[in-house]
Design a protein around this motif. Structure first.
Motif, PDB file in Angstrom:
ATOM      1  N   UNK A   1       0.830  -1.199   0.000  1.00 59.53           N
ATOM      2  CA  UNK A   1       0.000   0.000   0.000  1.00 59.53           C
ATOM      3  C   UNK A   1       0.871   1.258   0.000  1.00 59.53           C
ATOM      4  N   UNK A   2       0.423   2.279  -0.707  1.00 57.71           N
ATOM      5  CA  UNK A   2       1.074   3.582  -0.675  1.00 57.71           C
ATOM      6  C   UNK A   2       0.495   4.407   0.474  1.00 57.71           C
ATOM      7  N   UNK A   3       1.318   5.222   1.084  1.00 55.33           N
ATOM      8  CA  UNK A   3       0.838   6.090   2.163  1.00 55.33           C
ATOM      9  C   UNK A   3      -0.031   7.219   1.639  1.00 55.33           C
ATOM     10  N   UNK A   4       0.178   7.614   0.400  1.00 58.18           N
ATOM     11  CA  UNK A   4      -0.727   8.539  -0.276  1.00 58.18           C
ATOM     12  C   UNK A   4      -1.562   7.752  -1.272  1.00 58.18           C
ATOM     13  N   UNK A   5      -2.727   8.262  -1.617  1.00 58.92           N
ATOM     14  CA  UNK A   5      -3.661   7.548  -2.475  1.00 58.92           C
ATOM     15  C   UNK A   5      -3.845   8.269  -3.808  1.00 58.92           C
ATOM     16  N   UNK A   6      -4.638   7.636  -4.658  1.00 59.37           N
ATOM     17  CA  UNK A   6      -4.858   8.189  -5.994  1.00 59.37           C
ATOM     18  C   UNK A   6      -5.349   9.628  -5.922  1.00 59.37           C
ATOM     19  N   UNK A   7      -6.276   9.919  -4.994  1.00 53.06           N
ATOM     20  CA  UNK A   7      -6.837  11.272  -4.942  1.00 53.06           C
ATOM     21  C   UNK A   7      -5.784  12.314  -4.588  1.00 53.06           C
ATOM     22  N   UNK A   8      -4.702  11.888  -3.923  1.00 55.39           N
ATOM     23  CA  UNK A   8      -3.620  12.827  -3.611  1.00 55.39           C
ATOM     24  C   UNK A   8      -2.817  13.198  -4.861  1.00 55.39           C
ATOM     25  N   UNK A   9      -2.803  12.296  -5.830  1.00 58.92           N
ATOM     26  CA  UNK A   9      -2.043  12.537  -7.062  1.00 58.92           C
ATOM     27  C   UNK A   9      -2.921  13.068  -8.195  1.00 58.92           C
ATOM     28  N   UNK A  10      -4.243  12.887  -8.096  1.00 56.86           N
ATOM     29  CA  UNK A  10      -5.120  13.186  -9.223  1.00 56.86           C
ATOM     30  C   UNK A  10      -4.966  14.596  -9.778  1.00 56.86           C
ATOM     31  N   UNK A  11      -4.969  15.653  -8.958  1.00 61.44           N
ATOM     32  CA  UNK A  11      -4.823  16.993  -9.555  1.00 61.44           C
ATOM     33  C   UNK A  11      -3.484  17.183 -10.255  1.00 61.44           C
ATOM     34  N   UNK A  12      -2.457  16.477  -9.803  1.00 62.62           N
ATOM     35  CA  UNK A  12      -1.140  16.612 -10.431  1.00 62.62           C
ATOM     36  C   UNK A  12      -1.036  15.769 -11.703  1.00 62.62           C
ATOM     37  N   UNK A  13      -1.777  14.652 -11.748  1.00 64.57           N
ATOM     38  CA  UNK A  13      -1.916  13.942 -13.027  1.00 64.57           C
ATOM     39  C   UNK A  13      -2.524  14.881 -14.069  1.00 64.57           C
TER      40      UNK A  13
END
Length: 524
Positions: free
Chosen positions: A113-125
């Protein structure tokens, strides 16, 4: 040793997907930024599109030697240029799926598991897709993650032969989608398009800047700012800390046969997962005896690079498609009815050209050209459609980067084989069905040669300095700052806890933009 008389707010080491993107983010801040790149600008020349030079001779790969787990030397397929490995990447820019950030059970073990999730990266994607001109289509992929915005550019159209293949895949109940690609292409107005949809894109440098790589999209625009200094042919060899060991005080680099020291408040590594780890190990000192930022003993460990195979579909009639890398398939990404574990990602390769076959294509193609009278490499090349299959390999602390004297060792034993073998099997069955229904098999018995990538192919490398909240099990915190050294960050794929099944480039870019926001706050 020459001591540079400037003091920088920020020093970035490397200009690939991580470093080039971070530079683009930070250049407008007005902060004094030094960028050190061990290569130079890749020359724009006719050999950029010469398959014999690029694939046969490895013209743009480094000439250095690394050593495998048996101590045998090999020449890695890695590239030291402004723009890093993105100068020759295939520009496939895919988001990891939401579930990729969770703990996932594979047959051979756990994808952590990652400590950060997809929603943490979504705006940067979303931000990275705009910066790198990503073309795609929302809604045709069953595994597609949530998006806050549609793709910034429309999908790259399928040429007629590839559309036929796409329709044949759909007729089997599968869901082929448009492969997200970072190209400076405008199909509605050729006068506004730098990309010309040529046959030498995937794995080739682009001599007309039609590919959205880290040099074109990141570094070159940043150099317009007077606060940015780029030094090329500058190989960083050591990071020097303060007496306490808690800060990097200086960066040592070799330029033109001389040693230089550069001083800065914050240092960011973006050398690639292998070389960033190697630099930390080479920077061992009294306060960091096993390598800089390595109190966890995790620096260099958990190296990953995907299980990668090229499958070739031979057809009875020539394939007229010029730019055929437009299809991706994710129906087997999370497994299927007879295998509950993830299998991976499928996409087209670029065109298989005559001069690529001896170096890159499965050995069976070369054998067929000798066995079948009058059926030479050219005839084979014109009757092929290439497919690229990739499966997640799992982090293993024994898969690692080591430095012994002046030698860089890459100890790597692949895992998760059955999942990859099943992906190859399922895709071969799909191709057989296509050829049967379209009567396009080139032989009475269908043959689909494939080859697995050897150790020298270090594309998709990741994982050697994983991030996390526990400093005893990770090298970086969640802002990608080293736990042990307060002003040292890493923004290449070293931070990955797992590799997922998709190419890492867009996640590296998105993370660099995320870390960039943190650094802007810190610098201010």
């Amino acid at each position: 040793m020459i001591i540079d008389d400037q003091h920088y707010d920020l020093i970035i080491v490397g200009t690939g997907a991580g470093g080039g993107t971070l530079l683009h983010k930070l250049a407008p801040t007005g902060k004094k930024i030094l960028v050190l790149e061990r290569g130079n600008f890749l020359p724009k020349e006719n050999d950029n599109w010469n398959a014999g030079e690029v694939f046969g001779k490895g013209r743009y790969h480094t000439r250095e030697q690394w050593y495998d787990i048996s101590g045998e030397p090999f020449r890695p397929q890695t590239n030291y240029w402004v723009g890093g490995n993105t100068k020759v990447y295939g520009a496939a820019l895919l988001r990891m799926r939401e579930k990729d950030f969770e703990k996932v059970q594979h047959q051979d073990g756990i994808s952590p598991e990652w400590s950060l999730k997809y929603q943490d990266f979504e705006p940067y994607y979303t931000e990275a897709e705009k910066l790198y001109f990503v073309h795609g289509k929302q809604g045709d992929d069953p595994t597609e993650p949530h998006r806050s915005e549609d793709y910034p550019y429309p999908p790259i159209s399928h040429e007629p032969r590839m559309q036929q293949i796409c329709d044949a895949i759909s007729n089997q109940g599968l869901h082929p989608g448009y492969l997200p690609l970072g190209l400076r292409l405008n199909e509605s107005d050729v006068n506004e398009s730098l990309c010309v949809r040529c046959k030498t894109c995937d794995g080739f440098p682009c001599k007309i800047d039609g590919k959205a790589d880290a040099e074109v999209s990141g570094v070159v625009p940043a150099l317009e700012f007077p606060n940015v200094t780029l030094k090329t042919d500058a190989k960083v060899v050591c990071l020097h800390t303060s007496p306490s060991g808690r800060e990097v005080q200086a960066v040592e680099a070799e330029i033109g046969g001389q040693s230089y020291l550069f001083f800065g408040d914050i240092v960011v590594l973006a050398c690639g997962a292998v070389n960033s780890a190697a630099l930390l190990l080479r920077s061992a000192n009294e306060k960091h005896p096993t390598g800089l930022a390595n109190s966890s003993d995790q620096v260099g460990r958990n190296f990953m690079k995907h299980l990668l195979s090229a499958v070739v579909q031979l057809t009875a009639t020539p394939n007229p498609a010029v730019f055929q890398k437009t299809i991706c398939v994710h129906d087997f990404y999370w497994g299927d009815s007879d295998f509950e574990y993830p299998m991976g990602h499928i996409q087209n390769t670029g065109n298989i050209l005559q001069d690529m076959i001896p170096a890159e294509a499965p050995p069976l193609l070369s054998l067929l050209s000798r066995l079948i009278p009058g059926f030479g490499l050219q005839q084979l090349a014109t009757r092929t459609i290439g497919w690229w299959l990739q499966t997640e390999d799992l982090p293993d602390p024994n898969n690692r980067v080591r430095v012994q004297g002046s030698k860089l060792h890459l100890d790597y034993t692949p895992n998760n084989f059955e999942a990859h073998d099943r992906l190859i099997y399922h895709w071969t069955e799909v191709l057989k069905a296509i050829d049967k229904t379209t009567k396009s098999a080139v032989f009475p018995l269908s043959i689909y040669p494939y080859s697995n990538t050897p150790i020298r192919v270090v594309a998709h490398q990741s994982g050697t300095c994983r991030f996390g909240e526990d400093p005893t099990t990770s090298v970086l915190d969640l802002n990608c700052r080293t736990h042990d050294v307060d002003n040292l960050y890493i923004v290449d794929s070293s931070f990955f806890p797992s590799s997922s099944g998709v190419s890492p480039a867009l996640t590296i870019m998105a993370n660099a933009l995320r870390v960039g926001e943190h650094l802007i706050s810190r610098l201010n």
